[in-house]
Design a protein around this motif. Structure first.
Motif, short mmCIF file in Angstrom:
data_model
loop_
_atom_site.label_atom_id
_atom_site.label_comp_id
_atom_site.label_asym_id
_atom_site.label_seq_id
_atom_site.Cartn_x
_atom_site.Cartn_y
_atom_site.Cartn_z
N ILE A 88 -5.49 -20.94 7.88
CA ILE A 88 -5.63 -21.27 9.30
C ILE A 88 -4.43 -22.08 9.78
O ILE A 88 -3.92 -21.89 10.87
CB ILE A 88 -6.95 -22.04 9.56
N GLU A 89 -3.97 -22.95 8.92
CA GLU A 89 -2.89 -23.85 9.33
C GLU A 89 -1.55 -23.11 9.45
O GLU A 89 -0.76 -23.40 10.34
CB GLU A 89 -2.77 -24.98 8.32
N ILE A 90 -1.29 -22.18 8.55
CA ILE A 90 0.03 -21.56 8.51
C ILE A 90 0.11 -20.20 9.20
O ILE A 90 1.08 -19.89 9.87
CB ILE A 90 0.50 -21.38 7.04
N ALA A 91 -0.93 -19.39 9.01
CA ALA A 91 -0.78 -17.96 9.31
C ALA A 91 -0.96 -17.60 10.78
O ALA A 91 -1.65 -18.29 11.53
CB ALA A 91 -1.75 -17.16 8.47
N ASP A 92 -0.31 -16.51 11.18
CA ASP A 92 -0.57 -15.90 12.48
C ASP A 92 -1.81 -15.03 12.40
O ASP A 92 -2.55 -14.89 13.36
CB ASP A 92 0.62 -15.04 12.91
N ARG A 93 -1.96 -14.41 11.23
CA ARG A 93 -3.15 -13.60 11.01
C ARG A 93 -3.65 -13.84 9.60
O ARG A 93 -2.87 -14.15 8.70
CB ARG A 93 -2.83 -12.11 11.18
N ALA A 94 -4.95 -13.68 9.43
CA ALA A 94 -5.54 -13.81 8.10
C ALA A 94 -6.23 -12.51 7.74
O ALA A 94 -7.00 -11.96 8.54
CB ALA A 94 -6.53 -14.97 8.06
N LEU A 95 -5.91 -12.01 6.56
CA LEU A 95 -6.49 -10.75 6.09
C LEU A 95 -7.39 -11.09 4.91
O LEU A 95 -6.94 -11.62 3.90
CB LEU A 95 -5.36 -9.82 5.65
N ILE A 96 -8.67 -10.81 5.08
CA ILE A 96 -9.60 -11.19 4.02
C ILE A 96 -10.00 -9.93 3.24
O ILE A 96 -10.49 -8.96 3.81
CB ILE A 96 -10.86 -11.89 4.59
N LEU A 97 -9.74 -9.99 1.94
CA LEU A 97 -10.00 -8.83 1.08
C LEU A 97 -11.21 -9.10 0.18
O LEU A 97 -11.44 -10.22 -0.26
CB LEU A 97 -8.79 -8.55 0.19
N THR A 98 -11.96 -8.04 -0.09
CA THR A 98 -13.01 -8.10 -1.11
C THR A 98 -12.65 -7.11 -2.20
O THR A 98 -11.64 -6.42 -2.12
CB THR A 98 -14.40 -7.76 -0.53
N LYS A 99 -13.47 -7.05 -3.21
CA LYS A 99 -13.22 -6.23 -4.39
C LYS A 99 -12.62 -4.87 -4.05
O LYS A 99 -13.07 -4.19 -3.15
CB LYS A 99 -14.53 -6.04 -5.14
N GLY A 100 -11.57 -4.49 -4.77
CA GLY A 100 -10.90 -3.23 -4.50
C GLY A 100 -9.93 -3.35 -3.34
O GLY A 100 -9.50 -2.36 -2.79
N ALA A 101 -9.64 -4.57 -2.96
CA ALA A 101 -8.73 -4.87 -1.85
C ALA A 101 -9.19 -4.19 -0.55
O ALA A 101 -8.40 -3.69 0.23
CB ALA A 101 -7.29 -4.48 -2.19
N ARG A 102 -10.51 -4.16 -0.37
CA ARG A 102 -11.05 -3.64 0.90
C ARG A 102 -10.96 -4.73 1.95
O ARG A 102 -11.25 -5.90 1.67
CB ARG A 102 -12.50 -3.22 0.72
N ILE A 103 -10.60 -4.34 3.17
CA ILE A 103 -10.47 -5.34 4.24
C ILE A 103 -11.86 -5.71 4.75
O ILE A 103 -12.61 -4.87 5.22
CB ILE A 103 -9.62 -4.80 5.41
N ALA A 104 -12.18 -7.00 4.60
CA ALA A 104 -13.46 -7.48 5.08
C ALA A 104 -13.31 -8.03 6.50
O ALA A 104 -14.25 -7.98 7.30
CB ALA A 104 -14.00 -8.56 4.16
N LEU A 105 -12.13 -8.55 6.79
CA LEU A 105 -11.93 -9.18 8.10
C LEU A 105 -10.43 -9.32 8.34
O LEU A 105 -9.66 -9.55 7.41
CB LEU A 105 -12.58 -10.57 8.10
N LEU A 106 -10.03 -9.14 9.58
CA LEU A 106 -8.64 -9.37 9.95
C LEU A 106 -8.66 -10.24 11.19
O LEU A 106 -9.05 -9.80 12.26
CB LEU A 106 -7.94 -8.03 10.22
N GLU A 107 -8.28 -11.48 11.03
CA GLU A 107 -8.38 -12.46 12.12
C GLU A 107 -7.01 -12.82 12.65
O GLU A 107 -6.09 -13.10 11.88
CB GLU A 107 -9.04 -13.75 11.61
N THR A 108 -6.89 -12.85 13.95
CA THR A 108 -5.67 -13.38 14.54
C THR A 108 -5.91 -14.86 14.83
O THR A 108 -6.93 -15.22 15.40
CB THR A 108 -5.31 -12.64 15.83
N ILE A 109 -5.00 -15.69 14.39
CA ILE A 109 -5.19 -17.13 14.56
C ILE A 109 -4.23 -17.64 15.63
O ILE A 109 -3.01 -17.49 15.50
CB ILE A 109 -4.96 -17.87 13.24
N THR A 110 -4.78 -18.20 16.65
CA THR A 110 -3.94 -18.66 17.77
C THR A 110 -3.80 -20.18 17.73
O THR A 110 -4.57 -20.86 17.06
CB THR A 110 -4.56 -18.25 19.11
#
Ligand code: ATP
Ligand code: MG
Lengths: 279, 264
Positions: free
Chosen positions: B204-226
Motif C-alpha cells: 500500500i505504501e509503495i505501489a501504484d497497483r497491487a496484484l494479489i496471487l493465489t496458488k498457481g499464480a491465479r489473480i485474486a485481486l488487482l487493486e489500484t492504490i491512489t
C-alpha cells in the motif's frame, strides 16, 4: 624394492568437496598438543636409533649423529639435486593445475564431452604409478620429459576431478544473480567461476603435494641421473645408509615445508572465508 | 490497463510447470513504464516464479513475456543494463567485500573500475552501510547483507527493477527508511518496478497497483492504490482488508503488524 613401495603408496582421496568453505582451525591448545606429540615421537625415534646402532653394524642402522653429519654434508654438496627435484615438482604441479582447470572446466560446462573425459580420468587414476614410470622410460629418451610425463599423468586427474566437482557445486542462486546483469561468458568465468574454484584448487594442491614429492623421487630413481631420487639410489648402491637416512630426513622436512607453504598461500588467498571454530 | 502509456512488462497467458506441478496456470498482466506494481500472495503462490520468468532465468511453457520489448529468456542479452534484481536472498559473493559486491553489476556493465567503486560507495552510504564497505560477507549481519544486495541492484541505475521482498528481513526503522528511499528513487527517476512482498502495508505504501496471487499464480485481486486512499484512514483500512481477504486472510500477527505500519 621400488615396485613394492610404489604400489603401497596410496594416492590421496581425489574429492573432498565437503571440506570446502569450512576450514578447520584447530584451537591453540590442540596445535600445541600436536606439537608436543610430534616432538615425543621424534625423540623416541632418535633414542631407538641410537640404541639400535650400538648393537648392529653401521650399514644396517647408522647412529643419529652420523645421519645428521651426512645431512649437513648433503646440504652443502648436493643442494643442486634438491633444487632439481623441487623445480621438476613445481613445473609438473603448475602444469597439471592449469591443464586440470581447463579439463575440469570443460567437464563442468560442456555436457557432451563430460562422459568421455570422465572415463579417461577414471581409467588414468586406475593405472598404477609404476606402470606410467616404466612406460615413460620406453616412450621418452629425455629424463626431464619422462619425469614431467609421469608426474602430470598422476597429478592432472586430481585437479580435473576437483575442479569439476567445484563447478558442479556452484550455487544456482549465484549464477542467476550474475546472469541478471547479462554478463559475457568471460565475465561469468572471471567474477563467478574462477573465484569459486580457487578453494578447490588449494584443497587439491594441499592433498596431493606430499604424494607428488614422493612420486617425483620415485620417478627420478627410475628415470633420471640427477635429483634426490637418483642420489638416494646412488647412496643405496654404494652402501651409504647414513645418506639414505639423511635424504629421507630431508624429504620429510621438505614435505612439511611444502605443506606449510601451500597452507600459508591458502590463508592469504582465502582470507574471505570465515574461520570455523570446531569444538 | 488500456490507458497505460507504454507497457514495460507484459505477460500474456503465461504458463509454467515444474514436472506435474503447475506453478503458474494462466497469467496475464502488464506494468506500464514508470509504474510500481506489488505482487502479493501467500507462500507458494508463485510470486518468485513469476519474477524468475519475467527476469529471464526461467522459460515459459506457453504464453509470452515482453520486457522492454524483448523476450527476457530468448533475447537474454537485450536487457543488458536495463534491469536489476534484488533477490529474496542476498546472494552476495562471499569472496568479495561489501563494496566489491555492490560494484559487481557496474563492472559487468563495463563501467570503469574507479567510477564503479565511487558509485558503489555512494550507494552503500545511501543504504547506511558507511564503515562496513570493506567487510567480507560473513562479517555482515543479515540485514546489512540485504542492504548490500539492494545497493548492488540500484547502483546499475536500471530502467526496470525487480525486487523479491528484500525488506522483510530488516528491522522496522531500516525497512521504513529504505522503503522511502526506494520509493523516492523509483518515482524520481521514473523506474518501472515489480516487487514481491508478504506485507500488505509495504504494498500500500509503495505501489501504484497491487496484484494479489493465489496458488498457481491465479489473480485474486488487482487493486489500484491512489494517494487519496493512502491518506484516508477509512479507505486505507478497507483496502487493507480487501487485500487480506484476497490473500485468504493474513496471519493474525501479520495483520496487526501491517495495520500498525499502515496507519500514518
Ligand atoms: N525449481 C522448482 N522446481 C519445482 N518446484 C518449484 C520450483 N520453483 C518453485 N517451485 C514450486 O512452485 C511453487 C511456487 O513457488 P514460488 O517460489 O514462486 O513461491 P512464492 O510465492 O515466491 O513463495 P514465498 O512467498 O514462500 O517466497 C511452490 O509450490 C514451489 O514448491
Ligand atoms: Mg518467493
Amino acid at each position: 624394492m621400488t615396485a613394492g613401495s610404489v604400489k603401497t603408496t596410496s594416492p590421496p582421496v581425489p574429492v573432498a568437496s565437503g571440506m570446502i568453505g569450512r576450514p578447520r582451525k584447530p584451537a591453540n591448545t590442540e596445535a600445541r598438543r600436536d606439537l608436543i606429540a610430534t616432538t615425543i615421537v621424534v625423540v623416541v625415534m632418535i633414542v631407538a636409533m641410537q640404541i639400535a646402532s650400538a648393537y648392529v653394524p653401521d650399514y644396517i642402522m647408522p647412529a643419529p649423529l652420523n645421519v645428521l653429519e651426512s645431512t649437513k654434508e648433503l646440504l652443502l654438496n648436493d643442494k643442486t639435486h634438491i633444487f632439481v627435484t623441487l623445480a621438476r615438482l613445481a613445473v609438473a604441479v603448475v602444469f597439471s593445475m592449469f591443464a586440470g582447470i581447463i579439463i575440469g572446466g570443460i567437464m563442468g560446462t560442456v555436457g557432451a564431452l563430460r562422459p568421455i573425459l570422465r572415463a579417461v580420468i577414471i581409467i588414468d587414476t586406475g593405472i598404477p604409478a609404476l606402470s606410467w614410470m616404466l612406460v615413460a622410460v620406453f616412450w621418452f629418451r629425455d629424463a626431464e620429459t619422462r619425469i614431467f610425463f609421469i608426474l602430470t599423468v598422476i597429478l592432472l586427474p586430481f585437479y580435473a576431478l576437483n575442479v569439476y566437482e567445484g563447478i558442479r557445486a556452484l550455487p544456482r542462486d549465484f549464477v542467476d544473480m550474475v546472469e541478471s546483469f547479462r554478463p559475457t561468458r568471460w565475465q561469468v568465468l572471471r567474477y563467478l567461476i574462477i573465484p569459486h574454484i580457487v578453494p578447490y584448487i588449494f584443497l587439491t594442491t594441499r592433498s596431493v603435494i606430499g604424494y607428488a614429492i614422493r612420486m617425483a623421487v620415485f620417478a627420478e630413481l627410475v628415470a633420471s641421473a640427477i635429483g634426490i631420487g637418483s642420489r638416494m639410489s646412488l647412496a643405496q648402491s654404494t652402501f651409504h645408509i647414513d645418506r639414505v637416512f639423511a635424504w629421507t630426513f630431508l624429504l620429510v622436512i621438505l614435505n612439511f615445508a611444502l605443506q606449510a607453504g601451500v597452507g600459508a598461500l591458502e590463508k592469504i588467498a582465502l582470507k574471505w572465508r570465515p574461520e570455523v571454530e570446531v569444538r | 490497463m488500456t490507458n497505460t502509456p507504454h507497457a514495460m512488462i507484459e505477460l500474456k497467458n503465461v504458463r509454467k510447470t515444474f514436472g506435474e506441478f503447475i506453478a503458474v496456470e494462466d497469467l496475464s498482466f502488464s506494468v506500464a513504464e514508470g509504474e510500481i506494481v506489488a505482487l502479493l500472495g501467500r507462500t507458494g503462490a508463485g510470486k518468485s516464479t513469476v519474477l524468475n520468468l519475467v527476469m529471464g532465468t526461467l522459460r515459459v511453457d506457453s504464453g509470452s513475456i515482453r520486457v522492454a520489448d524483448a523476450d527476457p529468456y530468448h533475447d537474454f542479452r537485450a536487457l543488458r543494463g536495463r534491469i536489476a534484481v534484488s533477490f529474496q536472498t542476498d546472494r552476495l559473493l562471499p569472496w568479495r567485500t561489501a563494496v566489491e559486491n555492490a560494484e559487481l553489476g557496474l563492472l559487468i556493465l563495463g563501467v570503469k573500475k574507479a567510477e564503479a567503486r565511487r558509485r558503489a560507495l555512494d550507494w552503500l552510504a545511501r543504504v547506511k552501510l558507511t564503515g562496513a564497505e570493506d567487510k567480507y560477507v560473513h562479517e555482515l549481519s543479515g540485514g546489512m547483507r540485504q542492504r548490500v544486495s539492494l545497493a548492488r541492484a540500484l547502483a546499475v541505475d536500471p530502467k526496470i527493477i525487480f525486487l523479491d521482498e528484500s525488506f522483510s528481513q530488516l528491522d522496522h526503522v531500516t525497512a521504513k527508511t529504505l522503503r522511502t528511499d526506494f520509493l523516492r528513487i523509483a518515482k524520481e527517476y521514473g523506474k518501472t518496478c515489480l516487487f514481491v512482498t508478504h506485507r500488505i502495508a509495504d504494498a500500500i505504501e509503495i505501489a501504484d497497483r497491487a496484484l494479489i496471487l493465489t496458488k498457481g499464480a491465479r489473480i485474486a485481486l488487482l487493486e489500484t492504490i491512489t494517494e487519496e486512499s493512502r491518506n484516508d484512514a477509512g479507505a486505507l483500512t478497507a483496502l487493507h482488508d480487501r487485500i487480506a481477504a484476497a490473500m485468504g486472510g493474513a496471519d493474525d500477527d501479520d495483520e496487526e503488524d501491517d495495520r500498525e505500519a499502515a496507519t500514518p
